[in-house]
Design a protein around this motif. Structure first.
Motif, PDB file in Angstrom:
ATOM      1  N   ALA A  75       4.789  57.667  25.032  1.00 31.33           N
ATOM      2  CA  ALA A  75       3.407  58.141  24.963  1.00 31.33           C
ATOM      3  C   ALA A  75       3.309  59.377  24.079  1.00 31.33           C
ATOM      4  N   ASP A  76       4.314  60.250  24.170  1.00 30.93           N
ATOM      5  CA  ASP A  76       4.339  61.458  23.342  1.00 30.93           C
ATOM      6  C   ASP A  76       4.469  61.098  21.865  1.00 30.93           C
ATOM      7  N   MET A  77       5.316  60.117  21.555  1.00 29.28           N
ATOM      8  CA  MET A  77       5.457  59.663  20.167  1.00 29.28           C
ATOM      9  C   MET A  77       4.125  59.166  19.613  1.00 29.28           C
ATOM     10  N   GLU A  78       3.435  58.399  20.425  1.00 30.71           N
ATOM     11  CA  GLU A  78       2.165  57.827  19.986  1.00 30.71           C
ATOM     12  C   GLU A  78       1.105  58.908  19.802  1.00 30.71           C
ATOM     13  N   ALA A  79       1.061  59.860  20.731  1.00 28.92           N
ATOM     14  CA  ALA A  79       0.029  60.895  20.676  1.00 28.92           C
ATOM     15  C   ALA A  79       0.270  61.884  19.542  1.00 28.92           C
ATOM     16  N   ARG A  80       1.525  62.248  19.337  1.00 33.31           N
ATOM     17  CA  ARG A  80       1.853  63.285  18.350  1.00 33.31           C
ATOM     18  C   ARG A  80       2.304  62.725  17.010  1.00 33.31           C
ATOM     19  N   LYS A  81       2.470  61.405  16.943  1.00 35.44           N
ATOM     20  CA  LYS A  81       2.896  60.757  15.693  1.00 35.44           C
ATOM     21  C   LYS A  81       4.187  61.367  15.167  1.00 35.44           C
ATOM     22  N   LEU A 103      12.468  62.614  21.872  1.00 34.14           N
ATOM     23  CA  LEU A 103      13.540  62.672  22.871  1.00 34.14           C
ATOM     24  C   LEU A 103      14.094  64.089  23.017  1.00 34.14           C
ATOM     25  N   LYS A 104      14.239  64.787  21.901  1.00 30.61           N
ATOM     26  CA  LYS A 104      14.729  66.162  21.958  1.00 30.61           C
ATOM     27  C   LYS A 104      13.749  67.044  22.718  1.00 30.61           C
ATOM     28  N   ALA A 105      12.456  66.879  22.439  1.00 31.93           N
ATOM     29  CA  ALA A 105      11.449  67.683  23.127  1.00 31.93           C
ATOM     30  C   ALA A 105      11.458  67.409  24.627  1.00 31.93           C
ATOM     31  N   TRP A 106      11.609  66.142  25.008  1.00 28.58           N
ATOM     32  CA  TRP A 106      11.657  65.821  26.441  1.00 28.58           C
ATOM     33  C   TRP A 106      12.865  66.496  27.084  1.00 28.58           C
ATOM     34  N   ILE A 153      17.758  57.270  29.121  1.00 27.10           N
ATOM     35  CA  ILE A 153      16.360  57.332  28.665  1.00 27.10           C
ATOM     36  C   ILE A 153      16.279  56.986  27.185  1.00 27.10           C
ATOM     37  N   GLY A 154      17.200  57.539  26.404  1.00 31.96           N
ATOM     38  CA  GLY A 154      17.213  57.234  24.974  1.00 31.96           C
ATOM     39  C   GLY A 154      17.440  55.757  24.711  1.00 31.96           C
ATOM     40  N   ASN A 155      18.359  55.151  25.438  1.00 29.78           N
ATOM     41  CA  ASN A 155      18.610  53.719  25.270  1.00 29.78           C
ATOM     42  C   ASN A 155      17.364  52.897  25.572  1.00 29.78           C
ATOM     43  N   MET A 156      16.663  53.267  26.649  1.00 27.12           N
ATOM     44  CA  MET A 156      15.452  52.533  27.015  1.00 27.12           C
ATOM     45  C   MET A 156      14.389  52.658  25.919  1.00 27.12           C
ATOM     46  N   VAL A 157      14.189  53.854  25.410  1.00 23.05           N
ATOM     47  CA  VAL A 157      13.185  54.079  24.372  1.00 23.05           C
ATOM     48  C   VAL A 157      13.538  53.289  23.112  1.00 23.05           C
ATOM     49  N   TYR A 158      14.791  53.345  22.689  1.00 19.82           N
ATOM     50  CA  TYR A 158      15.199  52.615  21.487  1.00 19.82           C
ATOM     51  C   TYR A 158      15.117  51.108  21.691  1.00 19.82           C
ATOM     52  N   ASP A 201       0.559  46.701  24.496  1.00 21.21           N
ATOM     53  CA  ASP A 201       1.580  47.560  23.891  1.00 21.21           C
ATOM     54  C   ASP A 201       1.566  48.951  24.506  1.00 21.21           C
ATOM     55  N   ASP A 202       1.015  49.050  25.696  1.00 24.59           N
ATOM     56  CA  ASP A 202       1.041  50.304  26.446  1.00 24.59           C
ATOM     57  C   ASP A 202       2.487  50.656  26.789  1.00 24.59           C
ATOM     58  N   PRO A 203       2.890  51.942  26.696  1.00 26.51           N
ATOM     59  CA  PRO A 203       4.275  52.316  26.973  1.00 26.51           C
ATOM     60  C   PRO A 203       4.794  51.812  28.318  1.00 26.51           C
ATOM     61  N   ARG A 204       3.959  51.833  29.339  1.00 28.68           N
ATOM     62  CA  ARG A 204       4.399  51.345  30.655  1.00 28.68           C
ATOM     63  C   ARG A 204       4.769  49.870  30.584  1.00 28.68           C
ATOM     64  N   ALA A 205       3.897  49.066  29.970  1.00 31.49           N
ATOM     65  CA  ALA A 205       4.160  47.626  29.880  1.00 31.49           C
ATOM     66  C   ALA A 205       5.445  47.362  29.118  1.00 31.49           C
ATOM     67  N   LEU A 206       5.665  48.081  28.037  1.00 26.35           N
ATOM     68  CA  LEU A 206       6.851  47.874  27.214  1.00 26.35           C
ATOM     69  C   LEU A 206       8.122  48.260  27.968  1.00 26.35           C
ATOM     70  N   VAL A 207       8.091  49.376  28.677  1.00 32.75           N
ATOM     71  CA  VAL A 207       9.266  49.825  29.423  1.00 32.75           C
ATOM     72  C   VAL A 207       9.599  48.856  30.556  1.00 32.75           C
ATOM     73  N   LEU A 208       8.599  48.404  31.282  1.00 30.58           N
ATOM     74  CA  LEU A 208       8.848  47.445  32.358  1.00 30.58           C
ATOM     75  C   LEU A 208       9.435  46.150  31.801  1.00 30.58           C
ATOM     76  N   SER A 209       8.936  45.711  30.651  1.00 30.83           N
ATOM     77  CA  SER A 209       9.431  44.485  30.045  1.00 30.83           C
ATOM     78  C   SER A 209      10.903  44.615  29.660  1.00 30.83           C
ATOM     79  N   VAL A 210      11.288  45.740  29.082  1.00 30.06           N
ATOM     80  CA  VAL A 210      12.688  45.957  28.731  1.00 30.06           C
ATOM     81  C   VAL A 210      13.552  46.016  29.990  1.00 30.06           C
ATOM     82  N   ALA A 211      13.070  46.708  31.016  1.00 34.09           N
ATOM     83  CA  ALA A 211      13.847  46.844  32.246  1.00 34.09           C
ATOM     84  C   ALA A 211      14.168  45.480  32.858  1.00 34.09           C
ATOM     85  N   VAL A 212      13.207  44.562  32.804  1.00 34.88           N
ATOM     86  CA  VAL A 212      13.406  43.239  33.410  1.00 34.88           C
ATOM     87  C   VAL A 212      14.126  42.299  32.451  1.00 34.88           C
TER      88      VAL A 212
END
Length: 427
Positions: free
Chosen positions: A15-21, A28-31, A46-51, A67-78
């Motif tokens: 979400a931060d990537m999308e908001a701040r471009k 990841l460094k900022a987090w 966390i980095g692996n999940m994001v990548y 393409d909401d960050p939540r939907a994408l993360v849940l999809s990768v997790a499963v």
């Protein structure tokens, strides 16, 4: 941190990537700076999940209808990490850092039998819509795209000026490095889920200059460049010096390499790397007016590691895959054409001009070479297939050999990052 907290963190970073471009590395460094309680294992997970999300963003978004960050993360997790909606909801319960529970609609999408039913080929390939036609010359471009969604390995080039493959293999035995088709290459394969990337740059061997971290494709094109002991070589876009170091080792510190780059900041790391690697045949030329005038028509081999779109590195830098614009491509094309013309001025009769990119786009590769050769009748391309077979053997990989004489390496064909090289001889 437990898995629920890591998933929430990945959602926050996206979400931060999308908001701040901003690039994924910065987000990841900022987090990490804002959440210092997180350990190295947490940051790796966390980095692996994001990548993983960014590499397959299109297909996960299609599967989830969002393409909401939540939907994408849940999809990768499963779909990639092997979790289940039921298991995740059980883990989320009572965890203050967990995402909201998975809804019935989300669970239905997460467990769909054919999540990509009806999806366009670009979605199945996880590449931008425009990229398919640009990769069609390679053959099965969907397979090419999917290969760029895999986690990349860590590749090493043994520095033969200071060590042997056996010496480095023994020093890094805890990582079980494997041999590669490059004579001096070693590879450590990526793990799954929250596996950490081997931190070889803190190893004693790296500090002593026994090896460099360098993708196998980059090693291969440096070998195909063909620098030989005693030659005069110009690395016109040396940057941090990765290919300069490889050529210096191939030359056994004999002859001379002139390392130049128009950008001082890109060139800055080369000094320490040369010292650490024990390289003695490199002269760094800073970007000053007339810095290369004395080399005109005198060089045996000019390497142009041209600035490019970096499409061949999408598995390592997946965020750039979704940001590339036609304007950026046009800028790179102009720079590449100018560098080819400039590089040619330094090549002596009988010498070679070597053009390299880490791109898979035909416009940046074969089209540039065909245009250059049409305008410079004194240059002829050397058979890329011949160079490859001589260096690595016919049974190694299946690079794409272009009609113009170039060699294209890809994750799908050669198990490397995407690279292009064409060697041209001046008559």
């Amino acid at each position: 941190m437990r898995l629920p907290g890591r998933l929430s963190a990945a959602i926050e970073v996206l979400a931060d990537m999308e908001a701040r471009k901003r690039p994924v590395s910065e987000a990841l460094k900022a987090w990490g700076l804002n959440n210092r309680f997180a350990g190295s294992g947490d940051r790796a997970g966390i980095g692996n999940m994001v990548y993983d999300v960014l590499r397959r963003r299109a297909s996960h978004a299609w599967a989830m209808g969002s393409d909401d960050p939540r939907a994408l993360v849940l999809s990768v997790a499963v779909r990639e990490w092997g979790e289940t909606p039921e298991g995740l909801n059980a883990a989320f319960e009572g965890d203050n850092f967990a995402p909201a529970p998975i809804t019935a609609e989300e669970a239905t999408r997460l467990t769909a039998h054919d999540p990509l039913a009806g999806a366009p080929d670009a979605v199945k390939a996880d590449i931008p819509d425009w990229a398919g036609p640009s990769l069609a010359y390679l053959g099965d471009w969907v397979a090419e795209g999917r290969a760029m969604t895999e986690r990349p390995p860590v590749d090493l080039r043994v520095n033969t000026l200071k060590a042997t493959s056996d010496k480095v293999r023994k020093a890094l035995s805890r990582f079980t490095p494997a041999d590669t088709f490059a004579a001096n290459g070693l590879r450590m394969f990526a793990g799954g889920k929250d596996a950490r990337t081997p931190n070889v740059q803190s190893d004693e061997g790296y500090i002593k200059g026994w090896f460099e971290v360098q993708d196998l494709g980059s090693q291969a094109v440096a070998t195909l460049a063909g620098a030989r002991p005693g030659e005069q070589v110009l690395d016109l876009c040396a940057g941090g010096g990765g290919k300069t170091l490889a050529m210096a080792a191939d030359m056994g510190n004999k002859g001379q390499i002139f390392a130049y780059d128009s950008d001082r900041s890109r060139l800055a790391p080369i000094y320490d790397r040369l010292k650490r690697n024990g390289v003695r045949n490199v002269q760094v030329r800073a970007p000053e007016p007339g810095a290369l005038d004395d080399l005109a028509g005198k060089i045996d081999r000019v390497l142009i590691d041209a600035p490019c779109t970096g499409t061949g590195t999408w598995r390592r830098r997946p965020d750039t895959k979704w940001k590339l614009s036609s304007e950026q491509i046009a800028t790179r094309l102009g720079e590449q054409a100018a560098l080819l013309v400039e590089g040619a001025t330094y090549v002596k009769a009988g010498g070679h001009l070597v053009y390299v990119t880490c791109s898979l786009l035909a416009d940046e590769n074969r089209n540039q070479i065909e245009r250059f050769l049409a305008e410079h009748a004194d240059f002829k391309a050397v058979s890329g297939e011949g160079l490859w077979n001589e260096a690595f053997g016919e049974a190694v990989g299946t690079p794409y050999f272009g009609p113009e004489g170039g060699v294209t390496l890809t994750p799908h064909r050669t198990g490397t990052d995407g690279f292009y090289v064409c060697v041209m001889r001046r008559g």
